[in-house]
Enzyme design. Structure first.
Site, PDB file in Angstrom:
ATOM      1  N   LYS A   1       0.942  -1.318  -0.048  1.00 51.89           N
ATOM      2  CA  LYS A   1       0.194   0.050  -0.042  1.00 51.89           C
ATOM      3  C   LYS A   1       0.789   1.314   0.222  1.00 51.89           C
ATOM      4  CE  LYS A   1      -3.789  -2.229   2.341  1.00 51.89           C
ATOM      5  NZ  LYS A   1      -4.751  -2.255   3.543  1.00 51.89           N
TER       6      LYS A   1
ATOM      7  N   TYR B   1     -12.420  -3.025  -3.355  1.00 52.71           N
ATOM      8  CA  TYR B   1     -13.232  -3.017  -2.004  1.00 52.71           C
ATOM      9  C   TYR B   1     -14.616  -2.988  -2.179  1.00 52.71           C
ATOM     10  CZ  TYR B   1      -8.494  -1.957   0.215  1.00 52.71           C
ATOM     11  OH  TYR B   1      -7.159  -1.943   0.664  1.00 52.71           O
TER      12      TYR B   1
ATOM     13  N   ASN C   1      -2.214  -0.134   7.080  1.00 51.20           N
ATOM     14  CA  ASN C   1      -1.681  -1.309   7.614  1.00 51.20           C
ATOM     15  C   ASN C   1      -1.001  -2.057   6.528  1.00 51.20           C
ATOM     16  OD1 ASN C   1      -3.728  -2.231   6.060  1.00 51.20           O
ATOM     17  ND2 ASN C   1      -4.931  -3.088   7.654  1.00 51.20           N
TER      18      ASN C   1
ATOM     19  N   HIS D   1      -2.090  -5.694   1.489  1.00 48.84           N
ATOM     20  CA  HIS D   1      -3.536  -6.336   1.225  1.00 48.84           C
ATOM     21  C   HIS D   1      -3.153  -7.616   0.728  1.00 48.84           C
ATOM     22  CE1 HIS D   1      -7.361  -7.269  -0.465  1.00 48.84           C
ATOM     23  NE2 HIS D   1      -6.583  -7.771  -1.482  1.00 48.84           N
TER      24      HIS D   1
ATOM     25  N   GLU E   1      -9.665 -10.249  -7.773  1.00 45.89           N
ATOM     26  CA  GLU E   1      -9.021  -9.258  -7.655  1.00 45.89           C
ATOM     27  C   GLU E   1      -7.817  -9.250  -8.597  1.00 45.89           C
ATOM     28  OE1 GLU E   1      -7.804  -9.511  -3.283  1.00 45.89           O
ATOM     29  OE2 GLU E   1      -9.736  -9.046  -2.704  1.00 45.89           O
TER      30      GLU E   1
HETATM   31  P1  DAT Z   1      -7.705  -7.311   5.288  1.00 51.77           P
HETATM   32  O1  DAT Z   1      -7.020  -6.107   4.948  1.00 51.77           O
HETATM   33  O2  DAT Z   1      -7.097  -7.953   6.542  1.00 51.77           O
HETATM   34  O3  DAT Z   1      -8.526  -8.220   4.664  1.00 51.77           O
HETATM   35  P2  DAT Z   1     -10.399  -6.121   5.542  1.00 51.77           P
HETATM   36  O4  DAT Z   1     -10.701  -6.730   4.216  1.00 51.77           O
HETATM   37  O5  DAT Z   1     -11.262  -6.605   6.775  1.00 51.77           O
HETATM   38  O6  DAT Z   1      -8.990  -6.502   6.294  1.00 51.77           O
HETATM   39  O7  DAT Z   1     -10.577  -4.396   5.676  1.00 51.77           O
HETATM   40  C1  DAT Z   1      -9.934  -3.957   4.457  1.00 51.77           C
HETATM   41  C2  DAT Z   1      -9.025  -2.945   4.804  1.00 51.77           C
HETATM   42  O8  DAT Z   1      -9.877  -2.041   5.708  1.00 51.77           O
HETATM   43  C3  DAT Z   1      -8.105  -3.136   6.186  1.00 51.77           C
HETATM   44  O9  DAT Z   1      -6.982  -3.508   5.514  1.00 51.77           O
HETATM   45  C4  DAT Z   1      -8.182  -1.741   6.806  1.00 51.77           C
HETATM   46  C5  DAT Z   1      -9.273  -1.246   6.770  1.00 51.77           C
HETATM   47  N1  DAT Z   1     -10.291  -1.433   7.758  1.00 51.77           N
HETATM   48  C6  DAT Z   1     -10.619  -2.482   7.979  1.00 51.77           C
HETATM   49  N2  DAT Z   1     -11.658  -2.444   9.076  1.00 51.77           N
HETATM   50  C7  DAT Z   1     -11.282  -1.129   9.516  1.00 51.77           C
HETATM   51  C8  DAT Z   1     -11.975  -0.447  10.705  1.00 51.77           C
HETATM   52  N3  DAT Z   1     -12.891  -0.861  11.614  1.00 51.77           N
HETATM   53  N4  DAT Z   1     -11.740   0.909  10.729  1.00 51.77           N
HETATM   54  C9  DAT Z   1     -10.786   1.808   9.705  1.00 51.77           C
HETATM   55  N5  DAT Z   1     -10.213   1.181   8.865  1.00 51.77           N
HETATM   56  C10 DAT Z   1     -10.668  -0.396   8.524  1.00 51.77           C
HETATM   57 MG    MG Z   2      -9.750  -7.918   3.085  1.00 48.15          MG
END
Ligand code: DAT
Ligand code: MG
Length: 141
Positions: A12, A52, A115, A118, A129
């Site tokens: 990212k 997303y 974070n 991805h 994806e």
């Molecule tokens: P991952 O990236 O581990 O697959 P995810 O698909 O649940 O996690 O979410 C996508 C991204 O969105 C994640 O990397 C960071 C952001 N994110 C997820 N939950 C969040 C929250 N509660 N508040 C802010 N950002 C969040």
């Molecule tokens: Mg995810």
């Protein structure tokens, strides 16, 4: 025996800006995975929305799209045995505060919204994806 799988992996904008690209790619090479696609891209708004789609409507969705489109991203297709789950386990938990040391997020991140990486969460997500970021002609092997 696990199947050989492909997964979509993104480094990212925060990690590209912090010059962590080489260190992160090296982890997958040392583990034994193959790179089948690799490029530095600026994610367009439309691509971010497709990528997303599962998060549309969540409170953090606008900042998620804003962040992933905010600077260059390294997009990769990683291939190998059990690649989807293995790459996820090397990434660590979504919230870096919960990520174990030794994982990518556990070593390089603190902030949930920044974070670092991805990785696709299932083989079905991976196929969907990968098609957002790569044409067939851009993938080797
Ligand atoms: P991952 O990236 O581990 O697959 P995810 O698909 O649940 O996690 O979410 C996508 C991204 O969105 C994640 O990397 C960071 C952001 N994110 C997820 N939950 C969040 C929250 N509660 N508040 C802010 N950002 C969040
Ligand atoms: Mg995810």
């Amino acid at each position: 025996m696990a199947d050989v799988e492909r997964t979509l992996f993104l480094i990212k904008p925060d990690a590209v800006e912090r010059r962590l690209v080489g260190e992160i790619i090296a982890r997958f090479e040392r583990r034994g995975f193959d790179l089948r696609g690799l490029k530095l891209v600026r994610v367009r708004e439309q691509q971010a929305a497709e990528h997303y789609v599962e998060h549309v409507g969540k409170p953090f969705y606008p900042e998620l799209v804003e962040f992933i489109t905010s600077g260059p991203v390294v997009a990769m297709v990683i291939e190998g045995l059990g690649a989807v789950a293995a790459v996820r386990s090397m990434m660590g938990a979504t919230n870096p505060l919960d990520s174990a040391p030794g994982t990518i997020r556990g070593d390089y991140a603190l902030d949930l919204g920044r974070n670092v990486v991805h990785g696709s969460d299932s083989p079905e997500s991976a196929a969907r994806e990968i098609a957002i970021f790569f044409t067939d002609a851009e993938l080797t092997g």
